[in-house]
Design a protein around this motif. Structure first.
Motif, PDB file in Angstrom:
ATOM      1  N   LEU A  35       0.967  -1.163   0.035  1.00  0.00           N
ATOM      2  CA  LEU A  35      -0.114  -0.044  -0.136  1.00  0.00           C
ATOM      3  C   LEU A  35       0.948   1.189   0.063  1.00  0.00           C
ATOM      4  O   LEU A  35       1.655   1.480   0.975  1.00  0.00           O
ATOM      5  CB  LEU A  35      -0.888  -0.228   1.238  1.00  0.00           C
ATOM      6  CG  LEU A  35      -1.905   1.014   1.266  1.00  0.00           C
ATOM      7  CD1 LEU A  35      -3.472   0.737   1.388  1.00  0.00           C
ATOM      8  CD2 LEU A  35      -1.487   2.423   2.175  1.00  0.00           C
TER       9      LEU A  35
ATOM     10  N   VAL B  83       1.339   5.382   0.214  1.00  0.00           N
ATOM     11  CA  VAL B  83       0.744   6.593   0.466  1.00  0.00           C
ATOM     12  C   VAL B  83       0.974   7.869  -0.575  1.00  0.00           C
ATOM     13  O   VAL B  83       2.075   7.828  -0.827  1.00  0.00           O
ATOM     14  CB  VAL B  83       1.211   6.972   1.852  1.00  0.00           C
ATOM     15  CG1 VAL B  83       0.437   8.264   2.370  1.00  0.00           C
ATOM     16  CG2 VAL B  83       0.560   5.855   2.698  1.00  0.00           C
TER      17      VAL B  83
ATOM     18  N   ALA C 179      -3.268   4.558  -1.599  1.00  0.00           N
ATOM     19  CA  ALA C 179      -3.867   5.476  -0.611  1.00  0.00           C
ATOM     20  C   ALA C 179      -3.989   6.826  -0.842  1.00  0.00           C
ATOM     21  O   ALA C 179      -2.633   7.309  -1.156  1.00  0.00           O
ATOM     22  CB  ALA C 179      -3.373   5.065   0.759  1.00  0.00           C
TER      23      ALA C 179
ATOM     24  N   LEU D 185      -7.604  10.192   4.111  1.00  0.00           N
ATOM     25  CA  LEU D 185      -6.881   8.892   3.293  1.00  0.00           C
ATOM     26  C   LEU D 185      -7.967   8.278   2.947  1.00  0.00           C
ATOM     27  O   LEU D 185      -8.985   7.888   3.524  1.00  0.00           O
ATOM     28  CB  LEU D 185      -5.751   8.669   4.028  1.00  0.00           C
ATOM     29  CG  LEU D 185      -4.602   8.066   3.363  1.00  0.00           C
ATOM     30  CD1 LEU D 185      -3.934   8.987   2.457  1.00  0.00           C
ATOM     31  CD2 LEU D 185      -3.470   7.407   4.390  1.00  0.00           C
ATOM     32  N   GLN D 186      -7.922   7.747   1.690  1.00  0.00           N
ATOM     33  CA  GLN D 186      -8.899   6.810   1.069  1.00  0.00           C
ATOM     34  C   GLN D 186      -8.267   5.716   0.346  1.00  0.00           C
ATOM     35  O   GLN D 186      -7.041   5.834  -0.136  1.00  0.00           O
ATOM     36  CB  GLN D 186      -9.955   7.303   0.306  1.00  0.00           C
ATOM     37  CG  GLN D 186     -10.526   8.463   1.012  1.00  0.00           C
ATOM     38  CD  GLN D 186     -11.796   9.125  -0.098  1.00  0.00           C
ATOM     39  OE1 GLN D 186     -11.431   9.301  -1.215  1.00  0.00           O
ATOM     40  NE2 GLN D 186     -12.894   9.429   0.581  1.00  0.00           N
ATOM     41  N   ILE D 187      -8.715   4.399   0.267  1.00  0.00           N
ATOM     42  CA  ILE D 187      -8.493   3.244  -0.732  1.00  0.00           C
ATOM     43  C   ILE D 187      -9.633   2.928  -1.177  1.00  0.00           C
ATOM     44  O   ILE D 187     -10.881   3.054  -0.558  1.00  0.00           O
ATOM     45  CB  ILE D 187      -7.668   2.077   0.144  1.00  0.00           C
ATOM     46  CG1 ILE D 187      -8.607   1.387   1.267  1.00  0.00           C
ATOM     47  CG2 ILE D 187      -6.455   2.741   0.680  1.00  0.00           C
ATOM     48  CD1 ILE D 187      -7.785   0.425   1.650  1.00  0.00           C
TER      49      ILE D 187
ATOM     50  N   ALA E  87      -3.050   4.807   7.322  1.00  0.00           N
ATOM     51  CA  ALA E  87      -3.079   4.225   5.938  1.00  0.00           C
ATOM     52  C   ALA E  87      -3.213   2.745   6.719  1.00  0.00           C
ATOM     53  O   ALA E  87      -3.711   2.044   6.251  1.00  0.00           O
ATOM     54  CB  ALA E  87      -1.661   4.300   5.432  1.00  0.00           C
TER      55      ALA E  87
ATOM     56  N   LEU F 117      -6.815   2.117   7.580  1.00  0.00           N
ATOM     57  CA  LEU F 117      -7.613   1.699   6.219  1.00  0.00           C
ATOM     58  C   LEU F 117      -7.398   0.179   5.995  1.00  0.00           C
ATOM     59  O   LEU F 117      -8.324  -0.701   5.549  1.00  0.00           O
ATOM     60  CB  LEU F 117      -7.008   2.467   5.190  1.00  0.00           C
ATOM     61  CG  LEU F 117      -7.442   4.003   5.109  1.00  0.00           C
ATOM     62  CD1 LEU F 117      -6.853   4.636   4.148  1.00  0.00           C
ATOM     63  CD2 LEU F 117      -8.977   3.896   4.902  1.00  0.00           C
TER      64      LEU F 117
END
Length: 184
Positions: free
Chosen positions: A65, A67, A89, A113-115, A142, A145
């Protein structure tokens, strides 16, 4: 870690330290911005960095993942080196479809922050990759998430840790790998 690996890591740290530019008073007075663009512009150095990060979690992760934004550069290189899928992310409003979001505090406000909801699967082991670890707010978000997706944080990998800002302390039990653990 054997002697050769330790020597190679020290050489890598020295090359990265020598390549980073410190820009005073950017983006505002009192901030010393670490410009990693010179690191990213050297393909062999970026490849060595990706190898060191990947090797630090060898066999312990299924996905990477990365960032936003500079973490995308490092995370892509790590995913490529390890042959693992990459998840991004992003800041709020940048990803299409259903997303999972985490709001977190910064020293001067807050951010989100998004996924994408289908980016991670329950049970997967994920390393979270970014360029710099300072206060740990972004990295902690992160990690949250990842956990909300039912996956597990296998660890966090960064190029530089800035000392005295509490980033590693904020991440608690998470394994943190930093090529420049003292930020100098």
């Amino acid at each position: 870690m054997n002697f050769d690996a330790l020597t190679d890591r020290r050489r890598l740290a020295e090359r990265i330290r020598d390549s980073i530019r410190t820009v005073p008073d950017f983006p505002r007075p009192g901030i010393a911005f670490l410009d990693l663009c010179p690191v990213f512009s050297q393909p062999d150095l970026l490849a060595a960095l990706a190898g060191a990060m990947s090797d630090a979690f060898s066999g312990a992760f299924d996905r990477v993942l990365a960032v936003e934004a500079r973490g995308f550069v490092v995370g892509t290189a790590v995913a490529r080196h390890a042959g693992r899928p990459l998840v991004l992310a992003r800041k709020s409003g940048k990803l299409p479809g259903p997303v999972e979001s985490v709001r977190y505090d910064l020293e001067y406000g807050s951010a989100e922050l998004q996924i994408q909801r289908d980016a991670l699967r329950p049970g997967e082991r994920v390393i979270v990759v970014d360029d710099v670890l300072a206060t740990g707010g972004t990295m902690a978000a992160a990690g949250e998430l990842v956990r909300r997706s039912g996956a597990a944080v296998a660890g966090c990998a960064v190029v530089v840790t800035i000392p005295g800002l509490g980033g590693e302390r904020r991440l608690g039990a998470e394994k943190v790998f930093s090529v420049l653990p003292t930020g100098n």
